[in-house]
Design a protein around this motif. Structure first.
Motif, PDB file in Angstrom:
ATOM      1  N   ARG A  27       0.747   2.317  -3.905  1.00  0.00           N
ATOM      2  CA  ARG A  27      -0.358   3.285  -3.956  1.00  0.00           C
ATOM      3  C   ARG A  27      -0.021   4.611  -3.288  1.00  0.00           C
ATOM      4  O   ARG A  27      -0.795   5.566  -3.398  1.00  0.00           O
ATOM      5  CB  ARG A  27      -1.605   2.691  -3.291  1.00  0.00           C
ATOM      6  CG  ARG A  27      -2.105   1.408  -3.898  1.00  0.00           C
ATOM      7  CD  ARG A  27      -2.533   1.556  -5.343  1.00  0.00           C
ATOM      8  NE  ARG A  27      -3.738   2.314  -5.523  1.00  0.00           N
ATOM      9  CZ  ARG A  27      -4.551   2.201  -6.574  1.00  0.00           C
ATOM     10  NH1 ARG A  27      -4.271   1.334  -7.535  1.00  0.00           N
ATOM     11  NH2 ARG A  27      -5.624   2.944  -6.677  1.00  0.00           N
TER      12      ARG A  27
ATOM     13  N   LEU B 247     -13.517   4.294  -2.201  1.00  0.00           N
ATOM     14  CA  LEU B 247     -12.470   5.296  -2.074  1.00  0.00           C
ATOM     15  C   LEU B 247     -12.687   6.400  -3.105  1.00  0.00           C
ATOM     16  O   LEU B 247     -12.914   6.126  -4.296  1.00  0.00           O
ATOM     17  CB  LEU B 247     -11.086   4.658  -2.268  1.00  0.00           C
ATOM     18  CG  LEU B 247     -10.442   4.022  -1.028  1.00  0.00           C
ATOM     19  CD1 LEU B 247     -11.290   2.867  -0.497  1.00  0.00           C
ATOM     20  CD2 LEU B 247      -9.016   3.564  -1.334  1.00  0.00           C
TER      21      LEU B 247
ATOM     22  N   GLY C 183       3.927   6.891   5.017  1.00  0.00           N
ATOM     23  CA  GLY C 183       3.873   6.451   3.631  1.00  0.00           C
ATOM     24  C   GLY C 183       5.164   5.780   3.202  1.00  0.00           C
ATOM     25  O   GLY C 183       5.359   5.508   2.016  1.00  0.00           O
TER      26      GLY C 183
ATOM     27  N   TRP D  71      -0.165   5.207  -0.192  1.00  0.00           N
ATOM     28  CA  TRP D  71      -1.095   5.409   0.908  1.00  0.00           C
ATOM     29  C   TRP D  71      -0.338   5.366   2.229  1.00  0.00           C
ATOM     30  O   TRP D  71       0.555   4.539   2.417  1.00  0.00           O
ATOM     31  CB  TRP D  71      -2.157   4.309   0.937  1.00  0.00           C
ATOM     32  CG  TRP D  71      -3.116   4.339  -0.196  1.00  0.00           C
ATOM     33  CD1 TRP D  71      -3.391   5.388  -1.026  1.00  0.00           C
ATOM     34  CD2 TRP D  71      -3.938   3.255  -0.643  1.00  0.00           C
ATOM     35  NE1 TRP D  71      -4.331   5.028  -1.967  1.00  0.00           N
ATOM     36  CE2 TRP D  71      -4.692   3.726  -1.749  1.00  0.00           C
ATOM     37  CE3 TRP D  71      -4.122   1.940  -0.221  1.00  0.00           C
ATOM     38  CZ2 TRP D  71      -5.613   2.931  -2.430  1.00  0.00           C
ATOM     39  CZ3 TRP D  71      -5.023   1.141  -0.893  1.00  0.00           C
ATOM     40  CH2 TRP D  71      -5.769   1.629  -1.982  1.00  0.00           C
ATOM     41  N   ASP D  72      -0.711   6.244   3.159  1.00  0.00           N
ATOM     42  CA  ASP D  72      -0.168   6.146   4.506  1.00  0.00           C
ATOM     43  C   ASP D  72      -0.780   4.932   5.202  1.00  0.00           C
ATOM     44  O   ASP D  72      -1.956   4.600   4.970  1.00  0.00           O
ATOM     45  CB  ASP D  72      -0.488   7.408   5.305  1.00  0.00           C
ATOM     46  CG  ASP D  72       0.391   8.582   4.885  1.00  0.00           C
ATOM     47  OD1 ASP D  72       1.253   8.408   4.005  1.00  0.00           O
ATOM     48  OD2 ASP D  72       0.204   9.684   5.438  1.00  0.00           O
TER      49      ASP D  72
ATOM     50  N   LEU E 284      -5.591   2.445   7.462  1.00  0.00           N
ATOM     51  CA  LEU E 284      -5.307   3.514   6.513  1.00  0.00           C
ATOM     52  C   LEU E 284      -6.036   4.777   6.938  1.00  0.00           C
ATOM     53  O   LEU E 284      -7.271   4.772   7.063  1.00  0.00           O
ATOM     54  CB  LEU E 284      -5.768   3.127   5.107  1.00  0.00           C
ATOM     55  CG  LEU E 284      -5.348   1.768   4.548  1.00  0.00           C
ATOM     56  CD1 LEU E 284      -5.995   1.551   3.171  1.00  0.00           C
ATOM     57  CD2 LEU E 284      -3.841   1.674   4.444  1.00  0.00           C
TER      58      LEU E 284
ATOM     59  N   TYR F  80       0.835  -1.209   0.000  1.00  0.00           N
ATOM     60  CA  TYR F  80       0.000   0.000   0.000  1.00  0.00           C
ATOM     61  C   TYR F  80       0.868   1.257   0.000  1.00  0.00           C
ATOM     62  O   TYR F  80       0.562   2.236  -0.696  1.00  0.00           O
ATOM     63  CB  TYR F  80      -0.921   0.012   1.215  1.00  0.00           C
ATOM     64  CG  TYR F  80      -1.953  -1.104   1.225  1.00  0.00           C
ATOM     65  CD1 TYR F  80      -2.489  -1.604   0.048  1.00  0.00           C
ATOM     66  CD2 TYR F  80      -2.395  -1.665   2.426  1.00  0.00           C
ATOM     67  CE1 TYR F  80      -3.428  -2.619   0.055  1.00  0.00           C
ATOM     68  CE2 TYR F  80      -3.332  -2.682   2.444  1.00  0.00           C
ATOM     69  CZ  TYR F  80      -3.844  -3.162   1.256  1.00  0.00           C
ATOM     70  OH  TYR F  80      -4.772  -4.178   1.278  1.00  0.00           O
TER      71      TYR F  80
ATOM     72  N   THR G 228      -7.931   8.202   6.546  1.00  0.00           N
ATOM     73  CA  THR G 228      -8.659   8.902   5.483  1.00  0.00           C
ATOM     74  C   THR G 228      -8.367  10.395   5.586  1.00  0.00           C
ATOM     75  O   THR G 228      -7.848  10.878   6.580  1.00  0.00           O
ATOM     76  CB  THR G 228     -10.169   8.642   5.590  1.00  0.00           C
ATOM     77  OG1 THR G 228     -10.629   9.011   6.896  1.00  0.00           O
ATOM     78  CG2 THR G 228     -10.481   7.172   5.364  1.00  0.00           C
TER      79      THR G 228
ATOM     80  N   THR H  38      -4.669  10.789   1.202  1.00  0.00           N
ATOM     81  CA  THR H  38      -4.666  10.482  -0.233  1.00  0.00           C
ATOM     82  C   THR H  38      -6.037  10.059  -0.727  1.00  0.00           C
ATOM     83  O   THR H  38      -6.239   9.930  -1.934  1.00  0.00           O
ATOM     84  CB  THR H  38      -3.645   9.369  -0.543  1.00  0.00           C
ATOM     85  OG1 THR H  38      -3.859   8.282   0.363  1.00  0.00           O
ATOM     86  CG2 THR H  38      -2.226   9.877  -0.370  1.00  0.00           C
TER      87      THR H  38
END
Length: 227
Positions: free
Chosen positions: A33, A140, A77, A35-36, A96, A29, A98, A101
């Motif tokens: 991606r 998402l 990240g 993503w954090d 993850l 991830y 919100t 990202t």
């Protein structure tokens, strides 16, 4: 790697294969991606049962919530950071945040599959979609979508409080596949991340099919409207 459950595009849900680790997913991830990610609680076995590592026997999300109130400072990240954190506790949930990202729109599972079918017929853009073991679907969308969602729902003629459509942005988080929630089972992908859905849709592009599907869900006999 993942294999897919289901016989139609709308119902495809990837399933974790034996040997895959939470660490592998957290790193992917972050790397693929951007993503954090941050680690959450985990499940501990005892007396033939599984318990949340938080120690609360009535935990609402056993094995799938943040371990401390300042979780926002844990999120990274960095793949190296993810390896370090899950190296300390390999069983920790993959969470993850919100509002960074992506934001999310959270709806009942039945409404989610109805909306997916409509989105595909209309050839509308679609990002990754999560299916949770408590029968929710999480779409998402671009950051900022959660803040816009209530006004978009009102523009469609609905009162936001009348629909079971929950937007989440800054200050919230979601559990990512393959995190397990207590005895319910794993979080899974209804639409897994791919190079084709790297660019997320705006909430405005999804809100009409999602609100329509939630309205159908609300009108079903025996369904109790959200407060």
């Amino acid at each position: 790697m993942e294999e897919t459950i289901g016989t139609t595009d709308t119902a495809q849900i990837p399933r974790q294969r034996a040997g895959e680790q939470l660490l592998d997913h957290a790193v992917r991830y972050a790397e693929e991606r951007h993503w954090d990610v941050f680690p959450g609680t985990w499940l501990e076995a005892g007396d033939g049962k599984e318990y949340c590592s938080c120690g609360d026997t009535d935990c609402a999300a056993p094995g799938a919530h943040a371990t401390r109130p300042d979780w926002v400072n844990q999120a990274t990240g960095s793949a190296a950071g993810a390896r370090r954190m899950w190296g300390k506790q390999p069983k920790a949930a993959v969470l993850l945040p919100t509002g960074r990202t992506f934001d999310v729109l959270d709806v009942p599972e039945s409404a989610g599959f109805l909306a997916l079918a409509r989105l595909e017929r209309m050839d509308l853009p679609l990002g990754p979609v999560i299916s949770t073991p408590d029968r929710r679907m999480i779409f998402l969308v671009l950051p900022g979508g959660a803040a816009k969602a209530p006004a978009l729902v009102r523009d469609l003629g609905w009162a936001p409080s009348s629909l079971d459509l929950v937007p989440r942005g800054q200050g919230h988080y979601i559990a990512a596949p393959p995190t397990r929630i207590g005895g319910l089972g794993p979080v899974q992908w209804a639409r897994r991340p791919t190079p084709e859905n790297r660019w997320l849709p705006d909430a405005e592009e999804l809100i009409s099919p999602l609100a329509y599907a939630c309205g159908r869900e609300r009108s079903r006999p025996g369904t109790v409207p959200s407060a």
